[in-house]
Design a protein around this motif. Sequence first.
Motif, mmCIF file in Angstrom:
data_model
loop_
_atom_site.group_PDB
_atom_site.id
_atom_site.type_symbol
_atom_site.label_atom_id
_atom_site.label_comp_id
_atom_site.label_asym_id
_atom_site.label_seq_id
_atom_site.Cartn_x
_atom_site.Cartn_y
_atom_site.Cartn_z
ATOM 1 N N LEU A 38 0.966 -1.017 -0.051
ATOM 2 C CA LEU A 38 -0.010 0.060 -0.046
ATOM 3 C C LEU A 38 0.899 1.342 -0.031
ATOM 4 O O LEU A 38 0.711 2.268 -0.810
ATOM 5 C CB LEU A 38 -0.954 0.206 1.292
ATOM 6 C CG LEU A 38 -2.199 -1.028 1.324
ATOM 7 C CD1 LEU A 38 -2.649 -0.955 2.626
ATOM 8 C CD2 LEU A 38 -2.847 -0.745 0.154
ATOM 9 N N GLY A 39 1.811 1.277 0.716
ATOM 10 C CA GLY A 39 2.655 2.413 0.661
ATOM 11 C C GLY A 39 3.617 2.527 -0.540
ATOM 12 O O GLY A 39 3.626 3.681 -0.949
ATOM 13 N N GLN A 40 3.861 1.576 -1.140
ATOM 14 C CA GLN A 40 4.626 1.626 -2.523
ATOM 15 C C GLN A 40 3.488 2.246 -3.676
ATOM 16 O O GLN A 40 3.905 3.108 -4.370
ATOM 17 C CB GLN A 40 5.072 0.400 -3.004
ATOM 18 C CG GLN A 40 6.224 -0.120 -2.103
ATOM 19 C CD GLN A 40 6.640 -1.461 -2.607
ATOM 20 O OE1 GLN A 40 6.241 -2.250 -3.553
ATOM 21 N NE2 GLN A 40 7.552 -2.363 -1.751
ATOM 22 N N ILE A 41 2.163 1.843 -3.463
ATOM 23 C CA ILE A 41 1.336 2.200 -4.276
ATOM 24 C C ILE A 41 1.265 3.828 -4.054
ATOM 25 O O ILE A 41 1.079 4.776 -5.192
ATOM 26 C CB ILE A 41 0.096 1.623 -4.434
ATOM 27 C CG1 ILE A 41 0.124 -0.003 -4.720
ATOM 28 C CG2 ILE A 41 -1.080 2.206 -5.150
ATOM 29 C CD1 ILE A 41 -0.852 -0.932 -4.479
ATOM 30 N N GLU A 45 5.529 4.117 -6.094
ATOM 31 C CA GLU A 45 6.675 3.210 -6.531
ATOM 32 C C GLU A 45 6.213 1.945 -7.435
ATOM 33 O O GLU A 45 7.121 1.012 -7.576
ATOM 34 C CB GLU A 45 7.336 2.989 -5.198
ATOM 35 C CG GLU A 45 8.113 4.030 -4.911
ATOM 36 C CD GLU A 45 8.616 3.955 -3.388
ATOM 37 O OE1 GLU A 45 9.287 4.945 -2.843
ATOM 38 O OE2 GLU A 45 8.605 2.920 -2.649
ATOM 39 N N SER A 46 4.840 1.690 -7.315
ATOM 40 C CA SER A 46 4.320 0.301 -7.864
ATOM 41 C C SER A 46 3.038 0.490 -8.624
ATOM 42 O O SER A 46 2.305 1.249 -7.942
ATOM 43 C CB SER A 46 4.359 -0.748 -6.607
ATOM 44 O OG SER A 46 3.789 -1.863 -6.841
ATOM 45 N N MET A 47 2.811 0.023 -9.657
ATOM 46 C CA MET A 47 1.680 0.113 -10.325
ATOM 47 C C MET A 47 0.882 -1.175 -9.980
ATOM 48 O O MET A 47 1.319 -2.252 -10.192
ATOM 49 C CB MET A 47 1.912 0.291 -11.718
ATOM 50 C CG MET A 47 0.415 0.140 -12.420
ATOM 51 S SD MET A 47 0.683 0.505 -14.489
ATOM 52 C CE MET A 47 0.405 2.167 -14.557
ATOM 53 N N PRO A 48 -0.226 -1.130 -9.196
ATOM 54 C CA PRO A 48 -0.896 -2.201 -8.553
ATOM 55 C C PRO A 48 -1.430 -3.181 -9.845
ATOM 56 O O PRO A 48 -2.073 -2.497 -10.862
ATOM 57 C CB PRO A 48 -1.973 -1.797 -7.824
ATOM 58 C CG PRO A 48 -2.379 -0.404 -8.351
ATOM 59 C CD PRO A 48 -0.858 0.140 -8.700
#
Length: 201
Positions: A38-41, A45-48
């Motif tokens: 969740l923090g990366q999204i 930093e991350s495309m879910p």
Amino acid sequence: MNPISPVDTGKLLRSIRRDLGWSLDKTAEHTGVSKAMLGQIERGESMPTVATLWKIATGLRIPMTALLEPDHGEGDVLLLRDANRLRVRPSEEGMQRALVFPYEARFGFELYELTFAPGFESISEPHDIGVVEHVTILRGAVELLVEDGWRRLEDGQSLRFPADRRHGYRNPTQNEAVVMDLIHYRFVPQTVAGRETQAGS
């Protein structure tokens, strides 16, 4: 309208979470998505994947639209949208998605164009209670996992099924497949800090 970026999705998620007054820990508990992810999204930093977006939306009890586009409010019924400009490729290899019509409370549905590459397969966990999908094959052939069995659909065929149970999509052919997926929500939305969200049953 330009395709939404992972940074925008992260900002939308953070805004919704804060409107609800939820910490990352509470959001992780309700969605089944780890606090780290969740923090990366949220930080872009991350495309879910679509599967992850669905888990988040189901846990927050919101339409998936809320994680893909800002809430533009209810405008005129007349609305022109161009799938050619809206297509994005989420993290799943071999799929393109275009949010043709975002969710609006007065209509109760959202409409996607989905393009599956040869061999693509995706399994979705149950969505919120009462969610129903209507899938129409525009080009090619697709198999849908419904009620523990795969059903093959070809050009022009449509299938409506309950999406509040495990289901899936796969393209078993050597050709690209294009489908329209209309997702209907059972519940009447309520407003949380000026934002539409799903009311409980």
